[in-house]
Design a protein around this motif. Structure first.
Motif, PDB file in Angstrom:
ATOM      1  N   ILE A  10      -2.816  -7.076   3.265  1.00 40.59           N
ATOM      2  CA  ILE A  10      -1.549  -6.427   2.929  1.00 40.59           C
ATOM      3  C   ILE A  10      -1.438  -5.148   3.737  1.00 40.59           C
ATOM      4  CG2 ILE A  10      -0.148  -5.364   1.117  1.00 40.59           C
ATOM      5  CD1 ILE A  10      -1.481  -7.168  -0.902  1.00 40.59           C
ATOM      6  N   ALA A  11      -0.371  -5.044   4.515  1.00 38.79           N
ATOM      7  CA  ALA A  11      -0.098  -3.830   5.281  1.00 38.79           C
ATOM      8  C   ALA A  11       0.827  -2.950   4.459  1.00 38.79           C
ATOM      9  CB  ALA A  11       0.552  -4.177   6.614  1.00 38.79           C
ATOM     10  N   GLY A  12       0.278  -1.859   3.933  1.00 40.26           N
ATOM     11  CA  GLY A  12       1.075  -0.955   3.116  1.00 40.26           C
ATOM     12  C   GLY A  12       0.537  -0.867   1.710  1.00 40.26           C
ATOM     13  N   GLY A  13       0.112   0.336   1.313  1.00 34.71           N
ATOM     14  CA  GLY A  13      -0.484   0.530   0.001  1.00 34.71           C
ATOM     15  C   GLY A  13       0.377   1.358  -0.930  1.00 34.71           C
ATOM     16  N   GLY A  14       1.705   1.245  -0.779  1.00 25.81           N
ATOM     17  CA  GLY A  14       2.591   1.867  -1.752  1.00 25.81           C
ATOM     18  C   GLY A  14       2.615   1.067  -3.034  1.00 25.81           C
ATOM     19  N   SER A  15       3.594   1.344  -3.880  1.00 27.31           N
ATOM     20  CA  SER A  15       3.621   0.715  -5.209  1.00 27.31           C
ATOM     21  C   SER A  15       3.710  -0.799  -5.127  1.00 27.31           C
ATOM     22  CB  SER A  15       4.793   1.268  -6.021  1.00 27.31           C
ATOM     23  OG  SER A  15       4.636   2.654  -6.245  1.00 27.31           O
ATOM     24  N   VAL A  16       4.528  -1.323  -4.218  1.00 27.86           N
ATOM     25  CA  VAL A  16       4.685  -2.774  -4.116  1.00 27.86           C
ATOM     26  C   VAL A  16       3.430  -3.401  -3.518  1.00 27.86           C
ATOM     27  CG1 VAL A  16       5.992  -4.629  -3.004  1.00 27.86           C
ATOM     28  CG2 VAL A  16       7.194  -2.696  -4.040  1.00 27.86           C
ATOM     29  N   GLY A  17       2.855  -2.772  -2.505  1.00 30.38           N
ATOM     30  CA  GLY A  17       1.632  -3.308  -1.915  1.00 30.38           C
ATOM     31  C   GLY A  17       0.489  -3.345  -2.915  1.00 30.38           C
ATOM     32  N   ALA A 173       4.086  -4.897   3.389  1.00 26.65           N
ATOM     33  CA  ALA A 173       4.621  -4.019   2.354  1.00 26.65           C
ATOM     34  C   ALA A 173       4.719  -2.618   2.947  1.00 26.65           C
ATOM     35  CB  ALA A 173       3.724  -4.030   1.123  1.00 26.65           C
ATOM     36  N   ASP A 174       5.134  -2.562   4.216  1.00 24.96           N
ATOM     37  CA  ASP A 174       5.075  -1.313   4.979  1.00 24.96           C
ATOM     38  C   ASP A 174       6.409  -0.597   5.083  1.00 24.96           C
ATOM     39  OD1 ASP A 174       5.919  -3.426   6.573  1.00 24.96           O
ATOM     40  OD2 ASP A 174       4.932  -2.702   8.389  1.00 24.96           O
ATOM     41  N   GLY A 175       7.297  -0.808   4.135  1.00 28.30           N
ATOM     42  CA  GLY A 175       8.430   0.082   3.969  1.00 28.30           C
ATOM     43  C   GLY A 175       9.664  -0.214   4.789  1.00 28.30           C
ATOM     44  N   LEU A 176      10.641   0.698   4.656  1.00 26.31           N
ATOM     45  CA  LEU A 176      11.964   0.523   5.264  1.00 26.31           C
ATOM     46  C   LEU A 176      11.891   0.306   6.768  1.00 26.31           C
ATOM     47  CD1 LEU A 176      13.944   3.336   3.392  1.00 26.31           C
ATOM     48  CD2 LEU A 176      14.173   0.875   3.052  1.00 26.31           C
ATOM     49  N   ARG A 177      11.049   1.060   7.425  1.00 30.06           N
ATOM     50  CA  ARG A 177      10.910   0.959   8.880  1.00 30.06           C
ATOM     51  C   ARG A 177       9.698   0.112   9.232  1.00 30.06           C
ATOM     52  NH1 ARG A 177      12.855   5.733   7.405  1.00 30.06           N
ATOM     53  NH2 ARG A 177      10.782   6.565   6.972  1.00 30.06           N
ATOM     54  N   SER A 178       9.613  -1.039   8.615  1.00 33.30           N
ATOM     55  CA  SER A 178       8.447  -1.917   8.720  1.00 33.30           C
ATOM     56  C   SER A 178       8.094  -2.254  10.168  1.00 33.30           C
ATOM     57  CB  SER A 178       8.727  -3.215   7.957  1.00 33.30           C
ATOM     58  OG  SER A 178       7.759  -4.186   8.215  1.00 33.30           O
TER      59      SER A 178
END
Length: 529
Positions: A10-17, A173-178
């Motif tokens: 998983i790329a991105g460790g925010g809430s969704v990741g 899961a790397d956000g708006l500017r994925s």
């Protein structure tokens, strides 16, 4: 440099990741999360956790933990307006009405998934991160996904520390500017940026002396020195002030932020600590596809939803929940790989609907917040669904549902929409089960069959064994006539529920050859043929 193999990266460790890692690890799928930040973000970009999201965490055994870190809204007013906090007599504010928080989960007829109030995103992460780690997920901060390639056998990913990961699947899961979305050349559709750029200032200060014993979720501040929105985080000492951020980011120094915060409160000597400052602008788009080979988009990488309605974070967590059970099913061999195609079919349709609903609310927020008969009529005229329907009432239309009916029968009453139709979330009802008071949602474990009929129950056990499928079977007492009616069957009927609590198939009556019928249905839903 090391090379490792793992089922899911998983790329991105925010809430969704983090939530997606939790769901996968909870199903026994080894998962690695990488995130470029040096730790979880202290800055909550969202505070509203919807009932469907709470149901999802309930299924993970985490509802009480999430509730414990939530902010108690009992008696708190939803929205107020003030020149400054110092100049406002909060004791005279009578509108809008206080936030209604059910006194117990049994006060909520449509869902067992309620919290005592809001749950800021960083508070939610404080629950999901340790839970994901406890279940076996690995989370590496200060680590970026630098590049990746994929073929029919998997994904080869190069990380910023030089390590190479070979994964069966990559989840962006790397956000708006994925970066992942950009690397795949996946476009987006939608209005794009809407509204003005804002500056979000997270600060700590004890504001209770200015509130006269009253509390609020948000307060519109308007005076010559500052105009903006003051939002409670913990209800006492942690707050966010949103102001227009069209000026350069670097002009929002700590001194400037403190000046604005003190102007909003009305106390030039206020002791406050600026924790973090983030620029943001409402966005509205949906990615043109959520899957590219062995790569999947979730959360803001897949869709950006304007903040009115608190739909964005909740939609992203539902993405991860939908995808996780399907990856686990394929990974463990009880579903065919084509099941993964239904992720895009189901979640992109939901994201498109959610985005449309958020945008329709934008010109007139009353359509979201108010529930008078006049506002209900205005919602219908504007094509706006009542908020609980956006959170709970969406339906899936894909190969993983038999005879779906995606059209909603009502735009206001969620209880009329959650009627047992294939593709909808299983209706919640409290019932006695082996001496325990449980929600029907609590009965769902893996693929689950609910019936009051002995023949169906016996057949389900035989089919599960024949298919090497761990099919959970629950006999619902025939005396539960109200729930049977609610789910759209009688005592001879059956409801087949997916691991995500959505109904895959229902029927009434026992056919001449129930074993063949049930076998065909399961193999069709799980793409085993």
């Amino acid at each position: 440099m090391t090379e490792n193999k793992i089922p899911v990266l998983i790329a991105g460790g925010g809430s969704v990741g983090l939530a997606t890692a939790l769901f996968l690890a909870g199903k026994g799928v080894p998962t690695l999360v990488v995130d470029r930040q040096d730790g979880p973000s202290p800055h909550p970009r969202a505070t509203g956790v919807g009932r469907r999201t709470v149901e999802i965490f309930r299924a993970e055994g985490l509802q009480e933990a999430v509730n414990a870190v939530s902010v108690d809204l009992a008696g708190m007013r939803a929205k107020v307006a003030a020149t400054t906090l110092v100049e406002t007599d909060f004791t005279k504010l009578t509108t809008p009405e206080p936030v209604r928080v059910p006194s117990s989960i049994q006060d909520e007829p449509e869902s067992p998934g309620i919290l005592r109030g809001t749950c800021p995103q960083n508070y939610l992460d404080s629950v999901t991160l340790p839970a994901a780690l406890e279940r076996g997920a690995v989370v590496r901060y200060s680590t970026r996904l630098e590049s990746f390639t994929q073929d029919e056998s998997g994904v080869r990913a190069v990380l910023s520390d030089g390590d190479i990961v070979h994964a069966d699947y990559l989840i962006a899961a790397d956000g708006l500017r994925s970066d992942v979305r950009a690397a795949l050349g996946i476009g987006v559709t939608g209005p794009g940026p809407i509204g003005n750029t804002n500056m979000s200032m997270l600060f700590r200060a004890d504001l209770t002396p200015y509130l006269q014993g009253r509390r609020f979720v948000s307060c519109n501040i308007d005076n010559p020195a500052v105009g903006g929105l003051l939002v409670t985080i913990d209800g006492a000492k942690e707050w966010i002030l949103h102001v227009n951020g069209e000026a350069r980011v670097d002009t929002f120094t700590e001194a400037r932020c403190l000046e604005l915060i003190r102007a909003a409160v009305g106390d030039p000597a206020l002791e406050a600590e600026v924790v973090s400052v983030l620029p943001w602008r409402p966005q509205a788009f949906v990615a043109d596809r959520f899957r590219d080979g062995r790569v999947f988009l979730v959360g803001d990488a897949a869709h950006a939803v304007s903040p009115l309605g608190a739909f964005g974070l909740n939609t992203g967590i539902a993405d991860g929940h939908n995808l996780a059970w399907k990856i686990a099913a394929v990974h463990e061999g009880w579903a065919g790989p084509d099941l993964l195609d239904t992720y895009d079919a189901e979640r992109r349709a939901v994201a498109t609907m959610t985005l449309d609903q958020a945008v329709r609310r934008w010109p007139d927020p009353r359509l979201h917040w108010e529930n008078t008969p006049e506002i209900a009529a205005a919602r219908r005229a504007a094509g706006v669904l009542n908020a609980p329907l956006v959170h709970l009432g969406y339906r899936y239309d894909s190969a993983a549902v038999v005879d779906p009916q995606p059209e909603l029968p009502d735009t206001e009453d969620v209880s009329l929409v959650l009627d047992g139709t294939a593709g909808s979330r299983l209706p919640h009802r409290w019932m006695d089960h082996h001496g325990q008071r449980m929600s029907t949602l609590d009965l769902v474990s893996g693929m689950t069959l609910l019936t009051a009929d002995e023949t169906w129950a016996r057949t389900a056990h035989e089919v599960g064994a024949a298919l090497s499928l761990d099919l959970t079977v629950h006999r619902i007492p025939a005396s539960e006539t109200e729930w049977l009616r609610t789910v759209g069957i009688d005592a001879s009927g059956v409801v087949l529920v997916r691991p995500d609590q959505f109904i895959a198939w229902r029927t009434t009556g026992v056919p001449a050859d129930p074993e063949t019928v049930l076998t065909d249905v399961i193999e069709r839903i799980l793409a085993r043929r």
